[in-house]
Design a protein around this motif. Structure first.
Motif, PDB file in Angstrom:
ATOM      1  N   ARG A 179      -5.432  48.091  26.188  1.00  0.00           N
ATOM      2  CA  ARG A 179      -6.560  48.510  25.761  1.00  0.00           C
ATOM      3  C   ARG A 179      -5.406  49.399  24.901  1.00  0.00           C
ATOM      4  O   ARG A 179      -6.129  50.202  23.751  1.00  0.00           O
ATOM      5  CB  ARG A 179      -7.714  49.590  26.647  1.00  0.00           C
ATOM      6  CG  ARG A 179      -8.575  49.549  25.823  1.00  0.00           C
ATOM      7  CD  ARG A 179      -9.886  50.103  26.838  1.00  0.00           C
ATOM      8  NE  ARG A 179     -10.189  49.424  27.940  1.00  0.00           N
ATOM      9  CZ  ARG A 179     -11.187  48.527  27.932  1.00  0.00           C
ATOM     10  NH1 ARG A 179     -10.829  48.502  26.703  1.00  0.00           N
ATOM     11  NH2 ARG A 179     -11.358  47.616  28.253  1.00  0.00           N
ATOM     12  N   ALA A 180      -5.091  50.832  25.068  1.00  0.00           N
ATOM     13  CA  ALA A 180      -4.195  51.477  24.253  1.00  0.00           C
ATOM     14  C   ALA A 180      -3.541  51.113  23.041  1.00  0.00           C
ATOM     15  O   ALA A 180      -3.587  51.496  21.854  1.00  0.00           O
ATOM     16  CB  ALA A 180      -2.520  52.403  25.026  1.00  0.00           C
ATOM     17  N   ALA A 181      -2.542  50.191  23.427  1.00  0.00           N
ATOM     18  CA  ALA A 181      -2.730  48.746  22.313  1.00  0.00           C
ATOM     19  C   ALA A 181      -3.585  48.518  21.249  1.00  0.00           C
ATOM     20  O   ALA A 181      -2.555  48.596  19.734  1.00  0.00           O
ATOM     21  CB  ALA A 181      -1.406  47.202  22.625  1.00  0.00           C
ATOM     22  N   LEU A 182      -4.701  48.328  21.700  1.00  0.00           N
ATOM     23  CA  LEU A 182      -5.626  47.817  20.535  1.00  0.00           C
ATOM     24  C   LEU A 182      -6.122  49.012  19.806  1.00  0.00           C
ATOM     25  O   LEU A 182      -6.620  49.144  18.516  1.00  0.00           O
ATOM     26  CB  LEU A 182      -7.341  47.503  20.761  1.00  0.00           C
ATOM     27  CG  LEU A 182      -6.697  46.043  21.575  1.00  0.00           C
ATOM     28  CD1 LEU A 182      -7.817  45.370  22.676  1.00  0.00           C
ATOM     29  CD2 LEU A 182      -5.867  44.706  20.779  1.00  0.00           C
ATOM     30  N   ASP A 183      -6.234  50.152  20.669  1.00  0.00           N
ATOM     31  CA  ASP A 183      -6.675  51.592  20.160  1.00  0.00           C
ATOM     32  C   ASP A 183      -5.500  51.831  18.667  1.00  0.00           C
ATOM     33  O   ASP A 183      -5.755  52.011  17.595  1.00  0.00           O
ATOM     34  CB  ASP A 183      -6.341  52.623  21.232  1.00  0.00           C
ATOM     35  CG  ASP A 183      -8.504  51.989  22.132  1.00  0.00           C
ATOM     36  OD1 ASP A 183      -9.099  51.136  21.432  1.00  0.00           O
ATOM     37  OD2 ASP A 183      -7.977  52.786  22.843  1.00  0.00           O
ATOM     38  N   GLU A 184      -4.340  52.449  18.966  1.00  0.00           N
ATOM     39  CA  GLU A 184      -3.365  51.973  18.454  1.00  0.00           C
ATOM     40  C   GLU A 184      -2.894  51.661  17.036  1.00  0.00           C
ATOM     41  O   GLU A 184      -3.076  51.716  16.057  1.00  0.00           O
ATOM     42  CB  GLU A 184      -1.284  52.189  19.338  1.00  0.00           C
ATOM     43  CG  GLU A 184      -0.619  52.838  18.366  1.00  0.00           C
ATOM     44  CD  GLU A 184      -0.477  54.808  17.684  1.00  0.00           C
ATOM     45  OE1 GLU A 184      -0.436  54.450  16.652  1.00  0.00           O
ATOM     46  OE2 GLU A 184      -1.595  55.155  18.298  1.00  0.00           O
TER      47      GLU A 184
END
Length: 229
Positions: free
Chosen positions: A36-41
């Motif tokens: 999820r953090a990957a997609l946000d970033e």
């Protein structure tokens, strides 16, 4: 060639090793530890390359790759302990540009990164738009159209169309196409070309099961017809 590279790895030791390698090469690494953090970033600040593990919390690597492909064409290099051929073909089928298994050689990882970045970040030359069978490939703008309609392509798919439109009706073996898409000459991954061809047919053929543009030459390889469909 300096690039902003997003490293998605839940193992903090592995992530730090990759981060240090990238820093030594002059890149700017950004590390996150879940999908999820990957997609946000990636959506907040588009990276030049994503190095992606598959076994991640929140959203697994396959889900991340699928979402990245819906959002655009950022290059993805999968770096994972999952090493079966099915895993390889599944990852490439979702649009990954390269696939490496752990444990890996740091030198090979850096070589793979350079290959992907050369293909996607190199300064465009004055190459003309290439045309064959209703397909137009613009190396300057890194764009593909089919009968005038824009076609989103992964870097690997673009590389295949680029080389084939430059020589329409020429038959290319899987090994030859592999050299253009990955800069590697490894027979064990030649089947990955079949996945790219399958995905391209879904994008440029009216009936992918009966292709008239991107043809199979049995026992040899593939060719892009120069005749209008």
């Amino acid at each position: 060639m300096c690039a902003r590279i997003l490293v998605v790895e839940d193992d903090t030791l592995q992530a730090e090793l990759v981060r240090r390698l990238l820093l030594q090469e002059g890149h700017t690494p950004v590390v996150v530890h879940d999908g999820r953090a990957a997609l946000d970033e990636a959506r907040r600040r588009r990276p030049d390359l994503v190095i992606l593990d598959l076994m991640l919390p929140e959203v697994d690597g396959l889900g991340v790759c699928r979402a990245l492909r819906r959002d655009g064409d950022v290059p993805v290099l999968m770096l994972t302990a999952r090493s079966t051929e099915d895993d390889l073909l599944l990852g490439l089928g979702l649009g990954a540009d390269d696939y490496m298994t752990k444990p890996y050689s740091p030198r090979e990882l850096l070589a793979r990164i350079r290959t992907v970045l050369r293909r996607t970040l190199r300064t465009a030359d004055a190459s003309p738009v290439l045309r064959a069978g209703g397909i137009a490939v613009d190396p300057l703008r890194h764009e593909v159209t089919c009968d005038g309609v824009p076609i989103p392509c992964t870097p690997g798919e673009f590389a295949i169309l680029h080389v084939m439109t430059a020589e329409p009706d020429r038959v290319f073996s899987r090994r030859q196409l592999l050299q253009h898409t990955k800069g590697q000459d490894r027979a064990s991954t030649e089947r990955a070309i079949d996945v790219h061809i399958l995905n391209l047919r879904k994008k440029i053929e009216a009936d992918p099961s009966r292709p008239v543009r991107l043809l199979t030459v049995f026992g040899v390889g593939y060719k892009l017809t120069g005749r209008p469909s």
